[in-house]
Enzyme design. Structure first.
Site, short mmCIF file in Angstrom:
data_model
loop_
_atom_site.label_atom_id
_atom_site.label_comp_id
_atom_site.label_asym_id
_atom_site.label_seq_id
_atom_site.Cartn_x
_atom_site.Cartn_y
_atom_site.Cartn_z
N TYR A 148 3.44 0.44 -34.29
CA TYR A 148 3.08 1.89 -34.11
C TYR A 148 2.27 1.87 -32.84
O TYR A 148 2.10 2.77 -31.93
CB TYR A 148 2.54 2.36 -35.31
CG TYR A 148 2.01 3.72 -35.32
CD1 TYR A 148 3.13 4.70 -35.16
CD2 TYR A 148 0.71 4.12 -35.43
CE1 TYR A 148 2.66 6.13 -35.21
CE2 TYR A 148 0.51 5.30 -35.60
CZ TYR A 148 1.28 6.39 -35.31
OH TYR A 148 0.82 7.59 -35.24
N SER A 196 -1.77 9.64 -30.67
CA SER A 196 -2.31 9.19 -31.99
C SER A 196 -3.59 8.45 -31.47
O SER A 196 -3.68 8.09 -30.38
CB SER A 196 -1.69 8.18 -32.97
OG SER A 196 -2.34 7.46 -33.93
#
Length: 282
Positions: free
Chosen positions: A153, A140
């Protein structure tokens, strides 16, 4: 042993995963579509009249459970071949670091990091013996750029980045390529049903509540500009079919390359001011 090319895709029941499964099946792969709940294989039913539909094989896999990963290894050994592994399973945990429970951090890492490591370990011996293979890890922009309210995250994706760097250098001599696909914001459930926020950061008595509200507002404001997830699936499928994956990192999505470049050029103090000003924290 299956003679066709074989791909494994984790987190195959939705988002980038299901789209990648369809792409790879169309490209001639037998695809082991790994998912926690195999009843979700129904996501592929609209394609049941396609000639490649039978190349999609649902496989039960919970990447956080060692027993499930061992059972998954049975499927790999039965097939006897693995050309491509796409580690896509994951979710996003948000909240402010002071308020996130350590058990929640561990849960985040179990899926996004340790799950990747566990599944990859089961596939590597076969790829090494074959003398070829590709491991494509779905990271990501959060693995390149830290955002407030997302430390679980973000830290899991940074860990995945470091693991993938080391892994690529370890297995390259055996003919195995490792790549990181680093998407920005796309229309997938990672920011809806796949996103969890620690309870305390959502309470009005939290010292971070106003800050969290502003972050939530920014996420909602950005919904209209979210990218088409098919773009990421197409990139993964393109990498899968390359003879050699030359680079480690493949950032993709609106503004992603600009953000990466800005971080490499601007001093941290400047980046900090930009982010905090946007979130009205200065």
């Amino acid at each position: 042993m299956v003679r066709s090319k074989v791909a494994v895709v984790t987190g195959a029941s939705g988002g980038f995963g299901s789209l990648t499964v369809v792409n790879l099946a169309k490209q001639g792969y037998v695809v082991l579509a790994a998912m926690r709940n195999v009843s979700k294989v129904s996501v592929f039913e609209p394609f049941q009249d396609e000639k490649w539909y039978k190349q999609i094989i649902p496989v039960p896999l919970d990447v956080t459970k060692e027993d499930s990963i061992r059972e998954f290894q049975y499927y790999i050994e039965k097939v006897g071949r693995c050309d491509v592994l796409v580690n896509n399973a994951g979710f996003a945990l948000g909240g402010f670091s002071e308020e996130v429970q350590m058990s929640e951090y561990r849960e985040q890492f179990e899926t996004n990091v340790f799950g990747v490591m566990g599944v990859t370990q089961k596939v590597l011996p076969l790829m090494r013996e074959q003398g070829f293979g590709k491991v494509i890890n779905v990271s990501s922009i959060s693995g390149l750029f830290g955002f407030p309210g997302l430390s679980p995250y973000v830290s899991s994706k940074y860990a995945l980045e470091g693991y993938s760097e080391s892994l690529r250098l370890e297995v390259k001599p055996f003919g195995i390529d490792v790549a990181l696909v680093e998407p920005g914001s796309y229309r997938t459930n990672i920011w809806t049903s796949g996103r969890v926020v620690t309870e305390q950061s959502l309470k009005k008595d939290s010292p971070y509540f106003a800050y969290m509200e502003r972050i939530e507002e920014e996420l909602k404001n950005g919904e209209g500009s979210l990218g088409d997830p098919q773009e990421v699936a197409d990139l993964i499928s393109e990498l899968a079919d390359k003879k050699t994956i030359k680079n480690l990192r493949y950032p993709v999505g609106k503004g992603v390359k600009g953000m990466v470049k800005a971080k490499s050029i601007l001093p941290w103090s400047a980046l900090e001011k930009i982010i905090l000003k946007k979130l009205k924290q200065t």
